[in-house]
Design a protein around this motif. Structure first.
Motif, mmCIF file in Angstrom:
data_model
loop_
_atom_site.group_PDB
_atom_site.id
_atom_site.type_symbol
_atom_site.label_atom_id
_atom_site.label_comp_id
_atom_site.label_asym_id
_atom_site.label_seq_id
_atom_site.Cartn_x
_atom_site.Cartn_y
_atom_site.Cartn_z
ATOM 1 N N ARG A 81 2.469 6.061 -7.567
ATOM 2 C CA ARG A 81 1.375 6.624 -8.504
ATOM 3 C C ARG A 81 1.865 8.099 -8.728
ATOM 4 O O ARG A 81 1.365 8.556 -9.658
ATOM 5 C CB ARG A 81 0.235 6.362 -7.604
ATOM 6 N N GLU A 82 2.784 8.724 -7.914
ATOM 7 C CA GLU A 82 2.868 10.208 -7.852
ATOM 8 C C GLU A 82 4.114 10.245 -8.939
ATOM 9 O O GLU A 82 4.455 11.316 -9.066
ATOM 10 C CB GLU A 82 3.498 10.743 -6.621
ATOM 11 N N GLU A 83 4.831 9.274 -9.305
ATOM 12 C CA GLU A 83 5.823 9.465 -10.158
ATOM 13 C C GLU A 83 5.324 9.759 -11.618
ATOM 14 O O GLU A 83 4.507 9.230 -12.217
ATOM 15 C CB GLU A 83 6.709 7.954 -10.317
ATOM 16 N N PHE B 185 10.582 3.145 -15.849
ATOM 17 C CA PHE B 185 10.694 2.000 -14.981
ATOM 18 C C PHE B 185 12.025 1.970 -14.236
ATOM 19 O O PHE B 185 12.224 1.696 -13.255
ATOM 20 C CB PHE B 185 10.384 0.865 -15.555
ATOM 21 N N GLN B 186 13.239 2.013 -15.040
ATOM 22 C CA GLN B 186 14.310 2.076 -14.505
ATOM 23 C C GLN B 186 14.693 3.242 -13.474
ATOM 24 O O GLN B 186 15.153 2.959 -12.419
ATOM 25 C CB GLN B 186 15.557 2.667 -15.610
ATOM 26 N N LYS B 187 14.101 4.346 -13.703
ATOM 27 C CA LYS B 187 14.220 5.519 -12.673
ATOM 28 C C LYS B 187 13.371 5.314 -11.148
ATOM 29 O O LYS B 187 13.974 5.383 -10.310
ATOM 30 C CB LYS B 187 13.568 6.773 -13.260
ATOM 31 N N HIS B 188 12.334 4.333 -11.729
ATOM 32 C CA HIS B 188 11.601 4.162 -10.380
ATOM 33 C C HIS B 188 12.176 3.136 -9.287
ATOM 34 O O HIS B 188 12.309 3.219 -8.190
ATOM 35 C CB HIS B 188 10.173 3.388 -10.772
ATOM 36 N N GLY B 189 13.074 2.194 -10.233
ATOM 37 C CA GLY B 189 13.587 1.166 -9.386
ATOM 38 C C GLY B 189 14.647 1.884 -8.488
ATOM 39 O O GLY B 189 15.240 1.083 -7.540
ATOM 40 N N GLY B 190 15.404 2.971 -8.847
ATOM 41 C CA GLY B 190 16.338 3.508 -8.139
ATOM 42 C C GLY B 190 15.769 4.595 -7.181
ATOM 43 O O GLY B 190 16.498 5.165 -6.120
ATOM 44 N N LEU B 191 14.535 4.957 -6.805
ATOM 45 C CA LEU B 191 14.052 5.930 -6.070
ATOM 46 C C LEU B 191 13.924 5.232 -4.666
ATOM 47 O O LEU B 191 13.600 4.017 -4.219
ATOM 48 C CB LEU B 191 12.483 6.390 -6.617
ATOM 49 N N ARG C 49 0.770 -1.065 -0.010
ATOM 50 C CA ARG C 49 0.029 0.084 0.090
ATOM 51 C C ARG C 49 0.946 1.226 -0.059
ATOM 52 O O ARG C 49 0.604 2.360 -0.967
ATOM 53 C CB ARG C 49 -0.892 0.057 1.320
ATOM 54 N N GLU C 50 1.904 1.127 0.903
ATOM 55 C CA GLU C 50 2.918 2.469 0.704
ATOM 56 C C GLU C 50 3.442 2.788 -0.530
ATOM 57 O O GLU C 50 3.514 3.764 -0.829
ATOM 58 C CB GLU C 50 3.829 2.131 1.998
ATOM 59 N N VAL C 51 3.974 1.685 -1.078
ATOM 60 C CA VAL C 51 4.889 1.849 -2.217
ATOM 61 C C VAL C 51 4.109 2.279 -3.475
ATOM 62 O O VAL C 51 4.387 2.744 -4.514
ATOM 63 C CB VAL C 51 5.858 0.543 -2.450
ATOM 64 N N ARG D 123 2.182 -0.018 -15.194
ATOM 65 C CA ARG D 123 2.384 0.413 -16.312
ATOM 66 C C ARG D 123 3.021 1.763 -16.679
ATOM 67 O O ARG D 123 2.806 2.728 -15.750
ATOM 68 C CB ARG D 123 0.939 0.722 -17.050
ATOM 69 N N TRP D 124 4.147 1.754 -17.314
ATOM 70 C CA TRP D 124 5.177 2.697 -17.352
ATOM 71 C C TRP D 124 5.146 3.503 -18.637
ATOM 72 O O TRP D 124 5.005 2.783 -19.864
ATOM 73 C CB TRP D 124 6.499 2.155 -16.894
ATOM 74 N N ARG D 125 5.556 4.721 -18.888
ATOM 75 C CA ARG D 125 5.544 5.546 -20.013
ATOM 76 C C ARG D 125 6.700 4.701 -20.944
ATOM 77 O O ARG D 125 6.538 4.752 -22.077
ATOM 78 C CB ARG D 125 5.950 7.144 -19.908
ATOM 79 N N ASP D 126 7.664 4.283 -20.373
ATOM 80 C CA ASP D 126 8.817 3.755 -21.352
ATOM 81 C C ASP D 126 9.818 3.141 -20.021
ATOM 82 O O ASP D 126 9.560 3.162 -19.116
ATOM 83 C CB ASP D 126 9.611 4.797 -22.036
ATOM 84 N N GLU D 127 10.688 2.439 -20.816
ATOM 85 C CA GLU D 127 11.777 1.843 -19.979
ATOM 86 C C GLU D 127 12.691 2.405 -19.095
ATOM 87 O O GLU D 127 12.985 2.155 -18.000
ATOM 88 C CB GLU D 127 12.776 1.026 -20.946
ATOM 89 N N ALA D 128 12.879 3.694 -19.482
ATOM 90 C CA ALA D 128 13.626 4.938 -18.727
ATOM 91 C C ALA D 128 12.898 5.322 -17.411
ATOM 92 O O ALA D 128 13.397 5.349 -16.516
ATOM 93 C CB ALA D 128 13.894 5.750 -19.418
#
Length: 96
Positions: A31-33, A63-69, A24-26, A56-61
């Protein structure tokens, strides 16, 4: 090209509530990204220890950014300690 992510998580017995809380937290933070087009968490009705995330992500970039936040890194560290099976992640493209 849009990217679709599927994550499978199987909680250790007794850790189901903690996994649900972490999801729920993540999901809320994700969703704000800017690059997140949608994200939802699910729980199996037959195996209450089994959870899924569909995103669902705009593009691979994006999703990659999401992984490092920070919120994603904290989630992974927290949830991995609550699982009895390795986390499964699939990056996919829509075909139909």
């Amino acid at each position: 090209m849009e990217l679709y992510g599927f994550v499978r998580l199987h909680a250790r017995a007794g850790e189901e509530s903690a996994v649900e809380e972490a999801l729920r937290e993540v999901v809320g933070a994700s969703r704000e990204e800017e690059g997140c087009l949608s994200i939802h968490a699910f729980r199996s009705i037959r195996d209450r220890q089994l959870f899924y995330v569909h995103s669902r992500w705009r593009d691979e970039a994006a999703f990659q950014k999401h992984g490092g936040l920070a919120h994603t890194v904290r989630f992974l560290e927290k949830v991995d300690a609550l699982l009895d099976q390795p986390r499964e992640v699939a990056r996919t493209e829509r075909i139909g």
